[in-house]
Design a protein around this motif. Structure first.
Motif, PDB file in Angstrom:
ATOM      1  N   THR A   1       0.851  -1.193   0.000  1.00  0.00           N
ATOM      2  CA  THR A   1       0.000   0.000   0.000  1.00  0.00           C
ATOM      3  C   THR A   1       0.885   1.241   0.000  1.00  0.00           C
ATOM      4  N   PRO A   2       0.364   2.384  -0.443  1.00  0.00           N
ATOM      5  CA  PRO A   2       1.134   3.627  -0.343  1.00  0.00           C
ATOM      6  C   PRO A   2       1.566   3.914   1.086  1.00  0.00           C
ATOM      7  N   GLN A   3       0.723   3.576   2.062  1.00  0.00           N
ATOM      8  CA  GLN A   3       1.081   3.787   3.464  1.00  0.00           C
ATOM      9  C   GLN A   3       2.291   2.943   3.860  1.00  0.00           C
ATOM     10  N   GLN A   4       2.324   1.701   3.420  1.00  0.00           N
ATOM     11  CA  GLN A   4       3.460   0.825   3.745  1.00  0.00           C
ATOM     12  C   GLN A   4       4.749   1.324   3.104  1.00  0.00           C
ATOM     13  N   ILE A   5       4.646   1.801   1.880  1.00  0.00           N
ATOM     14  CA  ILE A   5       5.832   2.303   1.190  1.00  0.00           C
ATOM     15  C   ILE A   5       6.370   3.545   1.892  1.00  0.00           C
ATOM     16  N   ALA A   6       5.490   4.468   2.248  1.00  0.00           N
ATOM     17  CA  ALA A   6       5.930   5.688   2.932  1.00  0.00           C
ATOM     18  C   ALA A   6       6.496   5.363   4.310  1.00  0.00           C
ATOM     19  N   GLN A   7       5.882   4.426   4.988  1.00  0.00           N
ATOM     20  CA  GLN A   7       6.385   4.033   6.305  1.00  0.00           C
ATOM     21  C   GLN A   7       7.780   3.422   6.196  1.00  0.00           C
ATOM     22  N   ALA A   8       7.976   2.604   5.170  1.00  0.00           N
ATOM     23  CA  ALA A   8       9.300   2.010   4.951  1.00  0.00           C
ATOM     24  C   ALA A   8      10.335   3.083   4.650  1.00  0.00           C
ATOM     25  N   ALA A   9       9.952   4.069   3.833  1.00  0.00           N
ATOM     26  CA  ALA A   9      10.876   5.165   3.516  1.00  0.00           C
ATOM     27  C   ALA A   9      11.279   5.905   4.777  1.00  0.00           C
ATOM     28  N   GLN A  10      10.328   6.108   5.673  1.00  0.00           N
ATOM     29  CA  GLN A  10      10.606   6.813   6.927  1.00  0.00           C
ATOM     30  C   GLN A  10      11.496   5.976   7.839  1.00  0.00           C
ATOM     31  N   GLU A  11      11.157   4.722   8.006  1.00  0.00           N
ATOM     32  CA  GLU A  11      11.906   3.858   8.923  1.00  0.00           C
ATOM     33  C   GLU A  11      13.327   3.597   8.429  1.00  0.00           C
ATOM     34  N   GLU A  12      13.480   3.473   7.114  1.00  0.00           N
ATOM     35  CA  GLU A  12      14.779   3.110   6.549  1.00  0.00           C
ATOM     36  C   GLU A  12      15.654   4.323   6.256  1.00  0.00           C
ATOM     37  N   GLY A  13      15.077   5.517   6.261  1.00  0.00           N
ATOM     38  CA  GLY A  13      15.860   6.713   5.971  1.00  0.00           C
ATOM     39  C   GLY A  13      16.446   6.706   4.577  1.00  0.00           C
ATOM     40  N   VAL A  14      15.611   6.433   3.570  1.00  0.00           N
ATOM     41  CA  VAL A  14      16.116   6.276   2.201  1.00  0.00           C
ATOM     42  C   VAL A  14      16.377   7.633   1.549  1.00  0.00           C
ATOM     43  N   HIS A  15      17.242   7.604   0.536  1.00  0.00           N
ATOM     44  CA  HIS A  15      17.539   8.802  -0.242  1.00  0.00           C
ATOM     45  C   HIS A  15      16.592   8.947  -1.434  1.00  0.00           C
ATOM     46  N   MET A  16      15.911   7.873  -1.795  1.00  0.00           N
ATOM     47  CA  MET A  16      15.045   7.906  -2.972  1.00  0.00           C
ATOM     48  C   MET A  16      14.004   6.799  -2.863  1.00  0.00           C
ATOM     49  N   VAL A  17      12.809   7.066  -3.403  1.00  0.00           N
ATOM     50  CA  VAL A  17      11.759   6.054  -3.521  1.00  0.00           C
ATOM     51  C   VAL A  17      11.514   5.808  -5.004  1.00  0.00           C
ATOM     52  N   GLY A  18      11.679   4.565  -5.440  1.00  0.00           N
ATOM     53  CA  GLY A  18      11.408   4.193  -6.820  1.00  0.00           C
ATOM     54  C   GLY A  18      10.162   3.332  -6.890  1.00  0.00           C
ATOM     55  N   LEU A  19       9.160   3.754  -7.649  1.00  0.00           N
ATOM     56  CA  LEU A  19       7.891   3.033  -7.752  1.00  0.00           C
ATOM     57  C   LEU A  19       7.790   2.338  -9.104  1.00  0.00           C
ATOM     58  N   SER A  20       7.411   1.068  -9.082  1.00  0.00           N
ATOM     59  CA  SER A  20       7.219   0.304 -10.307  1.00  0.00           C
ATOM     60  C   SER A  20       5.751  -0.076 -10.410  1.00  0.00           C
ATOM     61  N   ILE A  21       5.081   0.408 -11.484  1.00  0.00           N
ATOM     62  CA  ILE A  21       3.645   0.177 -11.639  1.00  0.00           C
ATOM     63  C   ILE A  21       3.344  -0.187 -13.088  1.00  0.00           C
ATOM     64  N   LEU A  22       2.812  -1.384 -13.291  1.00  0.00           N
ATOM     65  CA  LEU A  22       2.458  -1.830 -14.630  1.00  0.00           C
ATOM     66  C   LEU A  22       0.961  -2.074 -14.767  1.00  0.00           C
ATOM     67  N   SER A  23       0.197  -1.728 -13.755  1.00  0.00           N
ATOM     68  CA  SER A  23      -1.232  -2.042 -13.719  1.00  0.00           C
ATOM     69  C   SER A  23      -2.103  -0.980 -14.363  1.00  0.00           C
ATOM     70  N   GLY A  24      -1.518   0.172 -14.751  1.00  0.00           N
ATOM     71  CA  GLY A  24      -2.309   1.253 -15.307  1.00  0.00           C
ATOM     72  C   GLY A  24      -2.836   2.218 -14.268  1.00  0.00           C
ATOM     73  N   SER A  25      -2.561   1.947 -12.995  1.00  0.00           N
ATOM     74  CA  SER A  25      -3.074   2.795 -11.910  1.00  0.00           C
ATOM     75  C   SER A  25      -2.000   3.745 -11.394  1.00  0.00           C
ATOM     76  N   HIS A  26      -1.064   4.126 -12.276  1.00  0.00           N
ATOM     77  CA  HIS A  26       0.075   4.939 -11.837  1.00  0.00           C
ATOM     78  C   HIS A  26      -0.340   6.320 -11.331  1.00  0.00           C
ATOM     79  N   MET A  27      -1.339   6.928 -11.943  1.00  0.00           N
ATOM     80  CA  MET A  27      -1.731   8.270 -11.506  1.00  0.00           C
ATOM     81  C   MET A  27      -2.222   8.253 -10.054  1.00  0.00           C
ATOM     82  N   GLU A  28      -3.124   7.340  -9.758  1.00  0.00           N
ATOM     83  CA  GLU A  28      -3.689   7.279  -8.412  1.00  0.00           C
ATOM     84  C   GLU A  28      -2.658   6.828  -7.376  1.00  0.00           C
ATOM     85  N   LEU A  29      -1.888   5.802  -7.696  1.00  0.00           N
ATOM     86  CA  LEU A  29      -0.969   5.235  -6.716  1.00  0.00           C
ATOM     87  C   LEU A  29       0.226   6.144  -6.445  1.00  0.00           C
TER      88      LEU A  29
END
Length: 247
Positions: free
Chosen positions: A147-175
């Motif tokens: 979920t977007p919440q899980q991804i953002a939480q992981a970014a916060q916990e891990e202290g990442v420099h970048m978030v890369g999203l891979s979406i092939l479902s056609g729902s890229h705008m919403e997600l």
């Protein structure tokens, strides 16, 4: 996968409380027995669904019998044909760029590769994750259907420099927009977000307007070039000069 949210846990607990627990346990045992034999597991799976067994419980029962298979991506990450031709080794140059940028920022570069939504095609995301790790990134990849919440939480916990999203479902705008909102809610608006997938040019322009720093589509198949651009996106986001194209 990251820990579920409190709301998700509450819903799950309520679901388990309201179902017939004895019937759920019996259905799971029937599934396990079928998996251990040559029987078709579809009837026992349907019984599990009717008894309120969760997909997690169903999957855990099958993993306990069959284990879990993770296929190789098929990418050869260490070879750079340019070196064979007597030209500059781009992989070595990439590793130097990643290491030097990490030194300038005070710690190794860390990348989160996220697969939001119901898209089950993970090969592209895994190739990026493997390639990024090979050139020196620390990589966080928790698998598909986050979920977007899980991804953002992981970014916060891990202290990442970048978030890369891979979406092939056609729902890229919403997600993608949902991930950006979740990052802002955690005061992580400064963490650059990039996206890859089947994204039309018109949508790519809209995503860039929302704050996405780079878009990669199937035409961007050169992983060395993508890695160099990712390093530059991180540098630019942290006030450092871009290093430009690989030689």
């Amino acid at each position: 996968m990251r820990r579920p949210s409190g709301e998700q846990i509450e819903r799950l607990q309520a679901h388990r409380k309201n179902r017939n627990d004895a019937e759920a346990r019996a259905a799971l045992q029937g599934l396990t027995d079928a998996a251990k034999s040559d029987a078709n597991i579809m009837p026992s799976s349907i019984r599990c669904a009717l008894a309120g067994v969760t997909t997690g419980e169903w999957g855990d029962s099958l993993r306990a019998v069959f284990g879990e298979f993770r296929p190789p991506t098929g990418i050869d990450i260490a070879i750079d044909s340019r070196e064979v031709l007597g030209k500059k080794d781009q992989v070595a140059e990439l590793r130097a760029r990643v290491a030097n940028t990490g030194n300038e920022l005070g710690r190794p570069l860390k990348l989160l590769v996220g697969k939001p939504g119901l898209d089950g095609h993970s090969n592209g995301a895994e190739q990026v994750a493997v390639k990024a790790r090979d050139v020196g990134f620390e990589v966080v990849y928790d698998g598909i259907r986050l979920t977007p919440q899980q991804i953002a939480q992981a970014a916060q916990e891990e202290g990442v420099h970048m978030v890369g999203l891979s979406i092939l479902s056609g729902s890229h705008m919403e997600l993608v927009e949902a991930v950006l909102q979740e990052l802002r809610a955690r005061d992580l608006a400064g963490v650059p977000v990039i996206a890859g997938g089947i994204i039309p040019q018109e949508d790519a322009e809209k995503l860039m307007a929302l704050g996405v720093r780079a878009i990669y589509t199937p035409k961007d198949f050169n992983l060395n070039t993508i890695m160099a651009d990712m390093v530059d996106v991180i540098r630019e986001g942290n006030g450092l000069k871009r290093l430009g194209l690989l030689q």
